[in-house]
Design a protein around this motif. Sequence first.
Motif, PDB file in Angstrom:
ATOM      1  N   VAL A 193     127.563 -33.994  -6.872  1.00  0.00           N
ATOM      2  CA  VAL A 193     126.916 -34.455  -7.732  1.00  0.00           C
ATOM      3  C   VAL A 193     125.454 -34.452  -7.766  1.00  0.00           C
ATOM      4  CG1 VAL A 193     126.540 -36.336  -9.541  1.00  0.00           C
ATOM      5  CG2 VAL A 193     128.830 -35.572  -9.045  1.00  0.00           C
ATOM      6  N   ARG A 194     125.144 -35.052  -6.639  1.00  0.00           N
ATOM      7  CA  ARG A 194     123.868 -35.121  -6.042  1.00  0.00           C
ATOM      8  C   ARG A 194     122.920 -33.891  -5.968  1.00  0.00           C
ATOM      9  NH1 ARG A 194     124.771 -40.460  -2.287  1.00  0.00           N
ATOM     10  NH2 ARG A 194     123.720 -42.119  -3.496  1.00  0.00           N
ATOM     11  N   SER A 195     123.846 -32.855  -5.566  1.00  0.00           N
ATOM     12  CA  SER A 195     123.118 -31.734  -5.248  1.00  0.00           C
ATOM     13  C   SER A 195     122.846 -30.904  -6.510  1.00  0.00           C
ATOM     14  CB  SER A 195     124.380 -30.873  -4.523  1.00  0.00           C
ATOM     15  OG  SER A 195     123.945 -29.579  -4.391  1.00  0.00           O
ATOM     16  N   GLY A 196     123.864 -31.038  -7.400  1.00  0.00           N
ATOM     17  CA  GLY A 196     123.478 -30.502  -8.896  1.00  0.00           C
ATOM     18  C   GLY A 196     122.507 -31.235  -9.524  1.00  0.00           C
ATOM     19  N   LEU A 197     122.484 -32.451  -9.484  1.00  0.00           N
ATOM     20  CA  LEU A 197     121.210 -33.087 -10.185  1.00  0.00           C
ATOM     21  C   LEU A 197     120.005 -32.768  -9.358  1.00  0.00           C
ATOM     22  CD1 LEU A 197     122.796 -36.644 -10.896  1.00  0.00           C
ATOM     23  CD2 LEU A 197     122.021 -35.068 -12.446  1.00  0.00           C
ATOM     24  N   ARG A 198     119.983 -32.735  -8.190  1.00  0.00           N
ATOM     25  CA  ARG A 198     118.651 -32.017  -7.327  1.00  0.00           C
ATOM     26  C   ARG A 198     118.117 -31.044  -7.865  1.00  0.00           C
ATOM     27  NH1 ARG A 198     120.558 -31.646  -3.075  1.00  0.00           N
ATOM     28  NH2 ARG A 198     121.172 -33.897  -2.366  1.00  0.00           N
ATOM     29  N   ALA A 199     119.125 -29.955  -8.040  1.00  0.00           N
ATOM     30  CA  ALA A 199     118.747 -28.387  -8.720  1.00  0.00           C
ATOM     31  C   ALA A 199     118.125 -28.618  -9.945  1.00  0.00           C
ATOM     32  CB  ALA A 199     120.222 -27.875  -8.322  1.00  0.00           C
ATOM     33  N   ARG A 200     118.910 -29.533 -10.626  1.00  0.00           N
ATOM     34  CA  ARG A 200     118.216 -29.532 -12.179  1.00  0.00           C
ATOM     35  C   ARG A 200     116.798 -30.340 -11.968  1.00  0.00           C
ATOM     36  NH1 ARG A 200     123.145 -32.313 -14.870  1.00  0.00           N
ATOM     37  NH2 ARG A 200     121.593 -32.833 -16.626  1.00  0.00           N
ATOM     38  N   GLY A 259     113.049 -25.087 -18.188  1.00  0.00           N
ATOM     39  CA  GLY A 259     113.340 -26.162 -19.182  1.00  0.00           C
ATOM     40  C   GLY A 259     112.376 -27.230 -19.540  1.00  0.00           C
ATOM     41  N   ARG A 260     111.361 -27.003 -19.268  1.00  0.00           N
ATOM     42  CA  ARG A 260     110.458 -28.105 -19.896  1.00  0.00           C
ATOM     43  C   ARG A 260     109.253 -27.288 -20.798  1.00  0.00           C
ATOM     44  NH1 ARG A 260     105.935 -29.865 -15.883  1.00  0.00           N
ATOM     45  NH2 ARG A 260     106.048 -28.388 -14.396  1.00  0.00           N
ATOM     46  N   ASP A 261     109.320 -26.471 -21.610  1.00  0.00           N
ATOM     47  CA  ASP A 261     108.509 -25.553 -22.288  1.00  0.00           C
ATOM     48  C   ASP A 261     107.603 -26.626 -23.292  1.00  0.00           C
ATOM     49  OD1 ASP A 261     110.352 -24.005 -21.210  1.00  0.00           O
ATOM     50  OD2 ASP A 261     110.602 -22.572 -22.900  1.00  0.00           O
ATOM     51  N   THR A 262     108.323 -27.350 -23.976  1.00  0.00           N
ATOM     52  CA  THR A 262     107.615 -28.517 -24.651  1.00  0.00           C
ATOM     53  C   THR A 262     108.274 -29.707 -24.218  1.00  0.00           C
ATOM     54  OG1 THR A 262     109.557 -28.454 -26.061  1.00  0.00           O
ATOM     55  CG2 THR A 262     107.923 -26.938 -26.514  1.00  0.00           C
ATOM     56  N   LEU A 263     107.291 -30.709 -24.469  1.00  0.00           N
ATOM     57  CA  LEU A 263     107.577 -32.296 -24.255  1.00  0.00           C
ATOM     58  C   LEU A 263     108.916 -32.566 -24.766  1.00  0.00           C
ATOM     59  CD1 LEU A 263     104.257 -34.045 -24.159  1.00  0.00           C
ATOM     60  CD2 LEU A 263     105.471 -33.386 -22.281  1.00  0.00           C
ATOM     61  N   PRO A 264     109.210 -32.064 -26.000  1.00  0.00           N
ATOM     62  CA  PRO A 264     110.928 -32.506 -26.254  1.00  0.00           C
ATOM     63  C   PRO A 264     111.957 -31.951 -25.540  1.00  0.00           C
ATOM     64  CG  PRO A 264     109.386 -31.934 -28.444  1.00  0.00           C
ATOM     65  CD  PRO A 264     108.415 -31.642 -27.223  1.00  0.00           C
ATOM     66  N   ALA A 265     111.799 -30.770 -25.123  1.00  0.00           N
ATOM     67  CA  ALA A 265     112.873 -30.086 -24.264  1.00  0.00           C
ATOM     68  C   ALA A 265     112.863 -30.775 -22.773  1.00  0.00           C
ATOM     69  CB  ALA A 265     112.192 -28.607 -23.813  1.00  0.00           C
ATOM     70  N   LEU A 266     111.641 -31.363 -22.415  1.00  0.00           N
ATOM     71  CA  LEU A 266     111.568 -31.970 -21.150  1.00  0.00           C
ATOM     72  C   LEU A 266     112.145 -33.496 -21.110  1.00  0.00           C
ATOM     73  CD1 LEU A 266     110.831 -32.566 -18.245  1.00  0.00           C
ATOM     74  CD2 LEU A 266     108.582 -33.078 -18.964  1.00  0.00           C
ATOM     75  N   ARG A 267     111.997 -34.005 -22.363  1.00  0.00           N
ATOM     76  CA  ARG A 267     112.877 -35.102 -22.686  1.00  0.00           C
ATOM     77  C   ARG A 267     114.237 -34.985 -22.688  1.00  0.00           C
ATOM     78  NH1 ARG A 267     109.404 -36.342 -27.309  1.00  0.00           N
ATOM     79  NH2 ARG A 267     111.165 -36.545 -28.256  1.00  0.00           N
ATOM     80  N   GLU A 268     114.659 -33.950 -23.401  1.00  0.00           N
ATOM     81  CA  GLU A 268     116.079 -33.545 -23.497  1.00  0.00           C
ATOM     82  C   GLU A 268     116.696 -33.398 -22.067  1.00  0.00           C
ATOM     83  OE1 GLU A 268     120.234 -32.868 -24.469  1.00  0.00           O
ATOM     84  OE2 GLU A 268     118.397 -33.770 -25.807  1.00  0.00           O
ATOM     85  N   GLN A 269     116.237 -32.795 -21.240  1.00  0.00           N
ATOM     86  CA  GLN A 269     116.667 -32.552 -19.967  1.00  0.00           C
ATOM     87  C   GLN A 269     116.671 -33.670 -19.227  1.00  0.00           C
ATOM     88  OE1 GLN A 269     117.664 -29.668 -18.499  1.00  0.00           O
ATOM     89  NE2 GLN A 269     117.537 -28.691 -20.664  1.00  0.00           N
ATOM     90  N   LEU A 270     115.597 -34.699 -19.224  1.00  0.00           N
ATOM     91  CA  LEU A 270     115.611 -35.952 -18.513  1.00  0.00           C
ATOM     92  C   LEU A 270     116.671 -36.640 -18.974  1.00  0.00           C
ATOM     93  CD1 LEU A 270     111.896 -36.847 -18.515  1.00  0.00           C
ATOM     94  CD2 LEU A 270     113.211 -36.409 -16.339  1.00  0.00           C
TER      95      LEU A 270
END
Length: 105
Positions: A9-16, A25-36
């Motif tokens: 799980v940690r490895s997968g989250l670290r990759a993200r 995945g952070r083209d826009t601030l809303p996209a970045l907020r969604e990823q976070l």
Amino acid sequence: MQQAGISSVRSGLRARIDALATGEGRDTLPALREQLDRIRRDAHRHGLLPAAQLAATLGEMLAAGTLGWAVASSFDLMRDALECEDNGPESGAVYIAALTSRFGH
């Protein structure tokens, strides 16, 4: 077995987090907020509270307009929170304090 699972799980989250750090995945601030928010939900689901709390705080700061693209400088802090062995809320508070002091909030 449980240790191997949380390591995965940690490895997968670290990759993200690494993908966000490189701009994916952070083209826009809303996209970045969604990823976070996705990172927050997954970290919380697996009991990685410091990482979940930090992701939530970063998302809130982005939503409030107090952080903007400066979030990129916080990805190292997110990686540290992800690796934290003490997954209690107190540890999360330490990471949030480090984040807010970094940006003067």
